[in-house]
Design an enzyme around this catalytic site. Structure first.
Site, PDB file in Angstrom:
ATOM      1  N   GLY A  43       0.328  -1.413  -0.492  1.00 22.82           N
ATOM      2  CA  GLY A  43       0.020   0.249   0.224  1.00 22.82           C
ATOM      3  C   GLY A  43       0.383   1.571   0.035  1.00 22.82           C
ATOM      4  N   CYS A  44       1.660   1.539   0.901  1.00 22.32           N
ATOM      5  CA  CYS A  44       2.868   2.482   0.815  1.00 22.32           C
ATOM      6  C   CYS A  44       3.199   2.716  -0.024  1.00 22.32           C
ATOM      7  CB  CYS A  44       4.068   3.023   1.694  1.00 22.32           C
ATOM      8  SG  CYS A  44       3.122   2.393   3.511  1.00 22.32           S
ATOM      9  N   THR A  45       4.051   1.369  -1.370  1.00 22.07           N
ATOM     10  CA  THR A  45       4.569   1.725  -2.647  1.00 22.07           C
ATOM     11  C   THR A  45       3.850   2.570  -3.834  1.00 22.07           C
ATOM     12  OG1 THR A  45       5.100  -0.016  -1.617  1.00 22.07           O
ATOM     13  CG2 THR A  45       5.493   0.079  -4.407  1.00 22.07           C
ATOM     14  N   ALA A  48       3.340   5.645  -2.403  1.00 19.82           N
ATOM     15  CA  ALA A  48       4.318   7.106  -2.940  1.00 19.82           C
ATOM     16  C   ALA A  48       4.743   6.715  -4.227  1.00 19.82           C
ATOM     17  CB  ALA A  48       5.598   6.376  -2.577  1.00 19.82           C
TER      18      ALA A  48
END
Length: 149
Positions: A43-45, A48
């Site tokens: 999710g963070c990838t 970002a």
């Protein structure tokens, strides 16, 4: 958690290159400050990378982007290098910035409770005043959420 209309705190952290970043150095610029739970997770990838893909469009609207998580400088560096992010990622291991913005707290995942970062984005005006808080972040469409504010 800080809210719309609040002044952002004058806090500092170290980015992926070991450089100190003070939020006050962005006075006169609009900011997207996004807090994410953990570098290099799916999710963070997505979040970002989405912001990086739309960076130029966000800049046309006057925004500078800053990412913040409790990861180490090394982990932030690896994350940034792998995906060629064009904005700073602050390694807030002591959680000074995270706690100042109020995004640290209880979370649940797969039936377990723990303390962690709530994925949240703050849109900040040139005077350091929060214009908007996005709590329901859509990781694959986050830039569009910002641009539609």
């Amino acid at each position: 958690m800080l809210e719309k209309g609040d002044q952002i705190p004058n806090v500092a952290g170290i980015d992926q290159n070991g450089k100190e970043i003070r939020l006050e150095q962005f006075r006169g610029k609009k900011l997207v400050i996004f807090f994410y739970p953990k570098a290099s997770t799916p999710g963070c990838t997505k979040e970002a990378c989405n912001l990086n893909d739309y960076r130029k469009e966000l800049e046309r609207f006057g925004y500078q982007i800053i990412g913040v998580s409790a990861d180490s400088v090394k982990r932030q560096k690896n994350f940034s290098d792998k995906y060629e992010f064009q904005y700073p990622l602050i390694a807030d291991e002591n959680k000074e910035i995270i706690q100042a913005f109020g995004v640290w707290g209880p979370k649940k995942f797969m039936g377990k409770e723990y303390q962690g970062i709530h994925r949240t984005t703050f849109l900040v005006d040139e005077n350091g005043i929060i214009e908007e808080v996005i709590k329901n972040v859509k990781t694959k469409e986050h830039a569009q959420q910002i641009l539609n504010q």
